[in-house]
Design an enzyme around this catalytic site. Structure first.
Site, PDB file in Angstrom:
ATOM      1  N   GLN A  36       0.819  -1.227   0.000  1.00 53.76           N
ATOM      2  CA  GLN A  36       0.000   0.000   0.000  1.00 53.76           C
ATOM      3  C   GLN A  36       0.849   1.272   0.000  1.00 53.76           C
ATOM      4  OE1 GLN A  36      -2.346  -0.122   3.620  1.00 53.76           O
ATOM      5  NE2 GLN A  36      -0.554   0.009   4.960  1.00 53.76           N
ATOM      6  N   SER A  47      10.107  -0.034   8.451  1.00 54.83           N
ATOM      7  CA  SER A  47      10.667   1.217   7.936  1.00 54.83           C
ATOM      8  C   SER A  47      11.480   1.970   8.965  1.00 54.83           C
ATOM      9  CB  SER A  47       9.544   2.123   7.429  1.00 54.83           C
ATOM     10  OG  SER A  47       8.846   1.484   6.394  1.00 54.83           O
ATOM     11  N   VAL A 174      -4.501  -3.295  -0.792  1.00 54.99           N
ATOM     12  CA  VAL A 174      -5.380  -4.468  -0.868  1.00 54.99           C
ATOM     13  C   VAL A 174      -6.681  -4.147  -0.139  1.00 54.99           C
ATOM     14  CG1 VAL A 174      -5.655  -6.877  -0.145  1.00 54.99           C
ATOM     15  CG2 VAL A 174      -3.462  -6.075  -1.081  1.00 54.99           C
ATOM     16  N   HIS A 225       5.311   1.216  20.852  1.00 50.84           N
ATOM     17  CA  HIS A 225       6.496   0.981  21.679  1.00 50.84           C
ATOM     18  C   HIS A 225       7.425   2.160  21.432  1.00 50.84           C
ATOM     19  CE1 HIS A 225      10.490  -0.663  22.447  1.00 50.84           C
ATOM     20  NE2 HIS A 225      10.718  -0.888  21.174  1.00 50.84           N
ATOM     21  N   TYR A 259      16.495  -1.137  25.906  1.00 47.00           N
ATOM     22  CA  TYR A 259      17.602  -1.572  25.058  1.00 47.00           C
ATOM     23  C   TYR A 259      18.229  -0.362  24.378  1.00 47.00           C
ATOM     24  CZ  TYR A 259      14.232  -1.341  21.147  1.00 47.00           C
ATOM     25  OH  TYR A 259      13.314  -0.927  20.222  1.00 47.00           O
ATOM     26  N   ASP A 543       1.512 -37.796  18.625  1.00 49.16           N
ATOM     27  CA  ASP A 543       1.219 -39.179  18.996  1.00 49.16           C
ATOM     28  C   ASP A 543      -0.190 -39.225  19.565  1.00 49.16           C
ATOM     29  OD1 ASP A 543       1.899 -37.884  21.387  1.00 49.16           O
ATOM     30  OD2 ASP A 543       2.882 -39.646  22.237  1.00 49.16           O
ATOM     31  N   THR A 545      -3.778 -41.692  20.805  1.00 40.65           N
ATOM     32  CA  THR A 545      -4.412 -42.980  21.061  1.00 40.65           C
ATOM     33  C   THR A 545      -5.695 -43.001  20.244  1.00 40.65           C
ATOM     34  OG1 THR A 545      -5.607 -42.096  22.963  1.00 40.65           O
ATOM     35  CG2 THR A 545      -3.489 -43.180  23.401  1.00 40.65           C
ATOM     36  N   GLU A 642      -8.820 -44.754  31.933  1.00 44.56           N
ATOM     37  CA  GLU A 642      -9.335 -43.416  31.671  1.00 44.56           C
ATOM     38  C   GLU A 642     -10.846 -43.574  31.560  1.00 44.56           C
ATOM     39  OE1 GLU A 642      -5.552 -41.545  29.134  1.00 44.56           O
ATOM     40  OE2 GLU A 642      -7.382 -42.111  28.088  1.00 44.56           O
TER      41      GLU A 642
HETATM   42  P1  FAD Z   1       5.803  -4.302   8.144  1.00 50.55           P
HETATM   43  O1  FAD Z   1       7.163  -3.806   7.987  1.00 50.55           O
HETATM   44  O2  FAD Z   1       4.836  -3.445   8.890  1.00 50.55           O
HETATM   45  O3  FAD Z   1       5.252  -4.635   6.725  1.00 50.55           O
HETATM   46  C1  FAD Z   1       3.897  -4.885   6.470  1.00 50.55           C
HETATM   47  C2  FAD Z   1       3.558  -4.201   5.192  1.00 50.55           C
HETATM   48  O4  FAD Z   1       2.236  -4.518   4.808  1.00 50.55           O
HETATM   49  C3  FAD Z   1       3.621  -2.706   5.327  1.00 50.55           C
HETATM   50  O5  FAD Z   1       4.581  -2.206   4.435  1.00 50.55           O
HETATM   51  C4  FAD Z   1       2.223  -2.260   4.997  1.00 50.55           C
HETATM   52  O6  FAD Z   1       2.179  -1.005   4.332  1.00 50.55           O
HETATM   53  C5  FAD Z   1       1.725  -3.385   4.154  1.00 50.55           C
HETATM   54  N1  FAD Z   1       0.264  -3.451   4.127  1.00 50.55           N
HETATM   55  C6  FAD Z   1      -0.568  -3.476   5.192  1.00 50.55           C
HETATM   56  N2  FAD Z   1      -1.843  -3.465   4.780  1.00 50.55           N
HETATM   57  C7  FAD Z   1      -1.821  -3.451   3.434  1.00 50.55           C
HETATM   58  C8  FAD Z   1      -2.825  -3.440   2.448  1.00 50.55           C
HETATM   59  N3  FAD Z   1      -4.128  -3.433   2.756  1.00 50.55           N
HETATM   60  N4  FAD Z   1      -2.449  -3.445   1.155  1.00 50.55           N
HETATM   61  C9  FAD Z   1      -1.138  -3.458   0.806  1.00 50.55           C
HETATM   62  N5  FAD Z   1      -0.148  -3.455   1.703  1.00 50.55           N
HETATM   63  C10 FAD Z   1      -0.478  -3.463   3.015  1.00 50.55           C
HETATM   64  N6  FAD Z   1      12.327  -5.924  15.642  1.00 50.55           N
HETATM   65  C11 FAD Z   1      13.543  -6.431  15.811  1.00 50.55           C
HETATM   66  O7  FAD Z   1      13.771  -7.588  15.455  1.00 50.55           O
HETATM   67  N7  FAD Z   1      14.541  -5.728  16.382  1.00 50.55           N
HETATM   68  C12 FAD Z   1      14.341  -4.451  16.814  1.00 50.55           C
HETATM   69  O8  FAD Z   1      15.226  -3.828  17.340  1.00 50.55           O
HETATM   70  C13 FAD Z   1      13.057  -3.899  16.680  1.00 50.55           C
HETATM   71  N8  FAD Z   1      12.807  -2.673  17.148  1.00 50.55           N
HETATM   72  C14 FAD Z   1      11.591  -2.110  16.954  1.00 50.55           C
HETATM   73  C15 FAD Z   1      11.382  -0.822  17.392  1.00 50.55           C
HETATM   74  C16 FAD Z   1      10.176  -0.209  17.169  1.00 50.55           C
HETATM   75  C17 FAD Z   1       9.966   1.170  17.642  1.00 50.55           C
HETATM   76  C18 FAD Z   1       9.144  -0.931  16.524  1.00 50.55           C
HETATM   77  C19 FAD Z   1       7.815  -0.305  16.260  1.00 50.55           C
HETATM   78  C20 FAD Z   1       9.344  -2.228  16.116  1.00 50.55           C
HETATM   79  C21 FAD Z   1      10.560  -2.846  16.328  1.00 50.55           C
HETATM   80  N9  FAD Z   1      10.807  -4.138  15.922  1.00 50.55           N
HETATM   81  C22 FAD Z   1      12.056  -4.668  16.067  1.00 50.55           C
HETATM   82  C23 FAD Z   1       9.748  -4.972  15.338  1.00 50.55           C
HETATM   83  C24 FAD Z   1       9.854  -4.988  13.826  1.00 50.55           C
HETATM   84  O9  FAD Z   1       9.949  -3.694  13.359  1.00 50.55           O
HETATM   85  C25 FAD Z   1       8.645  -5.637  13.197  1.00 50.55           C
HETATM   86  O10 FAD Z   1       8.300  -6.789  13.899  1.00 50.55           O
HETATM   87  C26 FAD Z   1       8.914  -6.003  11.753  1.00 50.55           C
HETATM   88  O11 FAD Z   1       9.433  -4.895  11.050  1.00 50.55           O
HETATM   89  C27 FAD Z   1       7.656  -6.465  11.062  1.00 50.55           C
HETATM   90  O12 FAD Z   1       7.899  -6.677   9.703  1.00 50.55           O
HETATM   91  P2  FAD Z   1       6.695  -6.986   8.724  1.00 50.55           P
HETATM   92  O13 FAD Z   1       7.246  -7.124   7.380  1.00 50.55           O
HETATM   93  O14 FAD Z   1       5.894  -8.078   9.281  1.00 50.55           O
HETATM   94  O15 FAD Z   1       5.748  -5.714   8.873  1.00 50.55           O
HETATM   95  N1  THG Z   2      -4.389 -40.689  26.871  1.00 51.53           N
HETATM   96  C1  THG Z   2      -5.104 -40.764  25.749  1.00 51.53           C
HETATM   97  N2  THG Z   2      -4.673 -40.211  24.608  1.00 51.53           N
HETATM   98  C2  THG Z   2      -3.509 -39.529  24.583  1.00 51.53           C
HETATM   99  C3  THG Z   2      -2.718 -39.431  25.732  1.00 51.53           C
HETATM  100  C4  THG Z   2      -3.197 -40.032  26.909  1.00 51.53           C
HETATM  101  N3  THG Z   2      -3.101 -38.945  23.445  1.00 51.53           N
HETATM  102  C5  THG Z   2      -2.047 -38.003  23.473  1.00 51.53           C
HETATM  103  C6  THG Z   2      -0.936 -38.442  24.378  1.00 51.53           C
HETATM  104  N4  THG Z   2      -1.505 -38.780  25.677  1.00 51.53           N
HETATM  105  C7  THG Z   2      -0.319 -39.661  23.783  1.00 51.53           C
HETATM  106  N5  THG Z   2       0.775 -40.168  24.557  1.00 51.53           N
HETATM  107  C8  THG Z   2       0.836 -41.430  25.058  1.00 51.53           C
HETATM  108  C9  THG Z   2       2.066 -41.912  25.405  1.00 51.53           C
HETATM  109  C10 THG Z   2       2.205 -43.227  25.863  1.00 51.53           C
HETATM  110  C11 THG Z   2       1.083 -44.027  25.979  1.00 51.53           C
HETATM  111  C12 THG Z   2      -0.149 -43.519  25.685  1.00 51.53           C
HETATM  112  C13 THG Z   2      -0.283 -42.208  25.210  1.00 51.53           C
HETATM  113  C14 THG Z   2       1.215 -45.453  26.387  1.00 51.53           C
HETATM  114  N6  THG Z   2       2.223 -46.159  25.871  1.00 51.53           N
HETATM  115  C15 THG Z   2       2.445 -47.549  26.196  1.00 51.53           C
HETATM  116  C16 THG Z   2       3.941 -47.858  26.024  1.00 51.53           C
HETATM  117  O1  THG Z   2       4.631 -47.089  25.380  1.00 51.53           O
HETATM  118  O2  THG Z   2       4.337 -48.857  26.561  1.00 51.53           O
HETATM  119  C17 THG Z   2       1.652 -48.497  25.355  1.00 51.53           C
HETATM  120  C18 THG Z   2       2.015 -48.501  23.909  1.00 51.53           C
HETATM  121  C19 THG Z   2       1.442 -49.669  23.166  1.00 51.53           C
HETATM  122  O3  THG Z   2       1.128 -50.713  23.770  1.00 51.53           O
HETATM  123  O4  THG Z   2       1.332 -49.523  21.931  1.00 51.53           O
HETATM  124  O5  THG Z   2       0.426 -45.944  27.139  1.00 51.53           O
HETATM  125  O6  THG Z   2      -2.591 -39.934  27.989  1.00 51.53           O
HETATM  126  N7  THG Z   2      -6.270 -41.409  25.749  1.00 51.53           N
END
Ligand code: FAD
Ligand code: THG
Length: 815
Positions: A36, A47, A174, A225, A259, A543, A545, A642
């Site tokens: 935009q 920016s 957009v 910020h 910072y 994983d 069950t 269970e």
């Molecule tokens: P943006 O740069 O905002 O880009 C999004 C783009 O989408 C924009 O250009 C916008 O114009 C466009 N857009 C939106 N709507 C539309 C539309 N409808 N049509 C077309 N285009 C559209 N991060 C760090 O990692 N380190 C730092 O030190 C840090 N310091 C910061 C300090 C400040 C003061 C701020 C505000 C932020 C800081 N951040 C920092 C965070 C960082 O700036 C952002 O998280 C990052 O720039 C986001 O990038 P982006 O591309 O997602 O968003």
């Molecule tokens: N109960 C039920 N579903 C689940 C879980 C649960 N789903 C997500 C998560 N927990 C799955 N994790 C496990 C991990 C181990 C076992 C069951 C669910 C388990 N294992 C036996 C073993 O490893 O000896 C038996 C395996 C087998 O005989 O095949 O019991 O907590 N409902």
């Protein structure tokens, strides 16, 4: 979709530009980026971002995103100008708590492979001479952190994309997303309509607006910020060239939410110390105007405390003033992670938002892999757009939690610490009873879940429980030990309601689940099977069950909303299968312990004997007046069931079991005991112990894979693999010192060098030792091998153990 789909990216900020580069590099060259604002200083967050990149994060995924960003931008330049400079990063501690936190952070760095050193105050002052040495207690130095020039990096990546055929169109706003038959079809702008097979919204904090056009709630909050620059600092005169801008490390003073970086002879100060300032998108300025939409007027009064704290930490600022400042807008989410992935209800509509400059290249790489190869190579479960429960998408929830995340951004947060508000959000039918028993609740997927019960303080204390340090004592009580032992010796009640439950029905249900999972599910009605969801590359997505409750009816015990999302996405189009989330309408109690049968059998006419109700079997029964689906399995490794019923009957189920159980010594037990018991038994927890980055054999789950059952998703990738081929293993460690405990994510040292990291850890009350599961190279994963776990800077000796530690013969469960 053709092999090279037509991609439209919304937004030419750092994320949109990075994605354009990553997609075109993979051969998807039909890419149009609609922006935009003007190119490339669009007026979005990128920016004006000061570009500090601190890589170390408690999340492995986020750290890896940052590392890729550093590597990529270090190798980029724009017209000969740098895009990234490794001036290094320095975090200083001015409180004893922060000193400890930095040691923990050093552990993360070692775990995830970031170069880092802990420094004393003198070393900090030497590295950053503007610091008042007397304030500083310690420091954390990361030589590969540094400054990104966000705009340059954005444009440099855009140019590479353009050279491969991409178009970047500025001044295209957009205004709508067209769809047909549940698929995205085109992007509508004020300059015309752009057909698209795939749309990726990289609109930064405008994300919710673009999402709305696609019928998608994007759960982020734009927040302001403060960032300010000083007048020239005499002490910096002549130190930095205009070209290089900075020479000292970027600096964090997290005890004061601040910072710092150099801008030639000035200091830039960022502050999170002020009140949260959520921004209403409707009030954001239009692009292309006199002010950048992402820059709001500086509110000097909010900056006062930050300015005073800055002058205290950096006395060289004494004679200077705040020359300019602004309140800059960027995105916050409810859990601090980005939002990446495809909309659940509009195919082809993707989001890559709430991404910092720090993570921009890594995110773009992962999203490009996901689009082009069908799957990301990085574990994205923390960042997946579809990770949230419905209650976590309520606008007021998103607002409240995102604001809280702003407040807590630099806080020292315990891994178990739940957010204070809004709670309680979801309560199981047992909640009233649990409160009467003094349950201490933590939160899981919005559910209140007992961690232990104060009512159990009367139970005999378990001898030999280690005295814990302050950190490990939080959200812990020796009562958990007593609950654990009550489970091993008598019988205990566990609220399993938070476990995600899906009902899969229809004539195609068996075939559907057979194809999506690894184990043999074609078994008689009444069978329960432990099975894995894999991705195409054989990585474990979850994983489960799976209980076959009818010919065409299955109940799936799952790990979270991503499982529902995955199943839903793979549903056949012929409507022969339905998937329904039945979690909220039902509840579950685990009744486990050697006396479980004595407790349950007298309550029912059904046969709960070992013969009559075998291990990993399910059946319907009445316990007293309560209709239940009982499944004989146990994550804690004890005899028991269970017991599932509908939510309305929950309190009655609890009371029925409670009354019958008390004479047997039944206790209610919480998650703290549960976690300890499952580690003694070696049961994995998906998301913590293993993710999609691991195959079943590495994770010790090969037993759940039936290569001979016919085709299933991920099977091809497993051909030729086995326990013997793996180069790393999820490994059971026991800490040598019975008094030591660790928490998870600590680095594991083999022969003095970091070689892996801890996933889950707990004290095992039955085995009388601290257990830590860890990823280690196969060569090191040999029982008896000695390693070290670094905990708060200390190297704790540990030994690889034969697993499972408890009841390897399964004598407790199968009887
Ligand atoms: P943006 O740069 O905002 O880009 C999004 C783009 O989408 C924009 O250009 C916008 O114009 C466009 N857009 C939106 N709507 C539309 C539309 N409808 N049509 C077309 N285009 C559209 N991060 C760090 O990692 N380190 C730092 O030190 C840090 N310091 C910061 C300090 C400040 C003061 C701020 C505000 C932020 C800081 N951040 C920092 C965070 C960082 O700036 C952002 O998280 C990052 O720039 C986001 O990038 P982006 O591309 O997602 O968003
Ligand atoms: N109960 C039920 N579903 C689940 C879980 C649960 N789903 C997500 C998560 N927990 C799955 N994790 C496990 C991990 C181990 C076992 C069951 C669910 C388990 N294992 C036996 C073993 O490893 O000896 C038996 C395996 C087998 O005989 O095949 O019991 O907590 N409902």
């Amino acid at each position: 979709m053709t092999a090279h789909p037509k991609v439209v990216i919304v937004g030419a900020g750092i994320v949109g530009c990075a994605l354009g580069d990553e997609l075109t590099a993979r051969g998807w060259t039909d890419v149009t980026v609609l922006e935009q604002g003007p190119l490339f200083a669009t007026g979005g967050s990128s920016s004006h971002a000061p570009g500090l990149v601190f890589q170390t994060n408690s999340s492995k995924t986020m750290t890896e995103f940052a590392r890729y960003t550093v590597d990529k931008y270090s190798a980029l330049s724009l017209d000969g100008q740098w895009c990234f400079r490794k001036v290094g990063g320095l975090e200083v501690a001015t409180t004893p708590e922060r000193v400890e936190e930095l040691k923990r952070k050093h552990g993360y760095a070692a775990s995830w492979g970031v170069r880092a050193h802990l420094l004393d105050a003198d070393q900090c002052a030497e590295l950053h001479p503007l610091l008042d040495r007397s304030q500083v207690l310690a420091g954390f130095h990361t030589p590969d952190d540094g400054l990104a020039k966000a705009l340059r990096a954005a444009e440099a990546q855009a140019r590479r994309a353009i050279a491969r055929g991409a178009r970047f169109l500025g001044h295209h706003t957009v205004t709508g997303i067209d769809s047909a038959h549940g698929r995205v079809a085109a992007v509508v702008t004020d300059q015309g309509t752009f057909p698209a097979d795939v749309v990726v919204s990289c609109a930064g904090f405008w994300g919710p607006r673009i999402g709305r056009m696609a019928g998608l709630a994007v759960p982020l909050v734009p927040m302001a910020h403060q960032y300010a620059r000083t007048t020239p600092v005499p002490a910096l005169a002549g130190h930095n060239s205009e070209l290089l801008e900075a020479s000292k490390p970027i600096l964090r003073h997290q005890d004061r939410d601040l910072y710092f970086r150099e801008h030639v002879d000035r200091i830039g100060i960022g502050s999170y110390a002020h009140r949260p300032m959520p921004v209403d998108l409707a009030e954001v300025a239009a692009p292309g105007g006199p002010v950048m939409p992402s820059m709001k007027a500086f509110t000097a009064e909010d900056f006062e405390p930050a300015w005073n704290d800055s002058k205290t930490l950096l006395p060289a600022l004494a004679g200077t003033k705040v020359e300019e400042g602004f309140n800059g807008i960027f995105s916050f989410t409810t859990d601090g992670f980005p939002l990446l992935g495809e909309a659940p209800e509009l195919r082809g509509f993707w989001v890559a938002e709430a991404v910092w400059v720090t993570h921009s290249a890594g995110v773009a790489q992962a999203v490009a892999e996901w689009l082009v190869e069908g799957r990301p190579r990085t574990d994205l479960h923390e960042c997946d757009l579809n990770r949230f429960e419905q209650v976590q998408l309520a606008p007021s929830y998103v607002h409240r939690r995102s604001c809280q995340n702003f407040v807590e951004v630099y806080d020292i947060l315990h891994p178990l610490q739940p957010m204070a508000e809004p709670r309680p959000l979801r309560v199981s039918p047992f909640h009233t009873r649990q409160r009467e028993l003094g349950a201490v609740f933590l939160e899981a997927s919005g559910w209140e879940r007992p961690h232990w019960y104060e009512a159990n303080a009367d139970l005999p204390e378990v001898a030999g429980i280690p005295g814990r340090g302050e950190w490990a004592s939080r959200y812990w009580s020796p009562i958990a030990g007593a609950e654990s032992l009550a489970t091993r010796e008598r019988v205990a009640l566990y609220d399993m309601t938070a476990l995600k439950r899906l009902e899969v029905t229809g004539p195609g249900a068996l075939g559907f689940l057979q194809y999506l999972t690894t184990n043999q599910l074609d078994k008689p009605v009444g069978s329960v099977t432990y099975t894995l969801l894999l991705d195409e590359a054989g990585g474990v997505r979850s994983d489960l069950t799976v209980a076959r409750l009818g010919e065409h009816r299955f109940q799936v015990g799952a790990n979270g909303n991503l499982d529902l999302d995955w199943l839903t996405r793979h549903l056949p189009e012929d409507s022969t299968v339905q998937v329904r989330d039945i979690t909220a309408g039902t509840c579950c109690l685990g009744v486990w312990g050697p006396l479980a049968r004595e407790l349950v059998q007298p309550l029912t006419d059904a046969d709960f004997s070992h013969r009559g109700f075998g291990y990993f079997k399910a059946r319907h029964a009445y316990l007293g007046n309560v209709p239940v689906t009982a499944m004989r399995l146990s994550y804690v490794g004890e005899l028991g069931w269970e017991l599932y019923t509908t939510a309305d009957a929950g309190p009655r189920l609890w009371d029925t079991l409670w009354r019958a159980g008390r004479p047997l010594g039944l206790v209610a037990a919480g998650r703290s005991a549960f976690n300890s018991l499952r580690l003694e038994k070696g049961y994995r927890s998906w998301g913590t112990d293993l993710t999609v980055e691991h195959n079943p054999y590495e994770a010790g789950l090969g037993f759940a894979v039936r290569m001979d059952k016919g085709d299933f998703l991920g099977r091809d990738a497993l051909v030729g693999l086995g326990e013997e081929t793996v180069s790393r293993r999820l490994t059971c460690l026991l800490l040598d010192d019975p008094q030591a405990v660790v928490m998870g994510k600590e680095p594991v040292y083999v022969d003095g060098a970091p070689a892996g990291y801890v996933t889950s850890a707990a004290y095992g009350y039955t085995v009388g030792r601290s257990i830590a599961y860890a990823w280690l190279p196969t060569a090191a994963a040999v029982p008896g091998n000695r390693v070290h776990v670094e905990y708060f800077g200390e190297r704790l000796p540990a030994t690889v153990a034969q697993e499972p530690l408890f009841d390897p013969e399964m004598a407790r469960i199968r009887r």
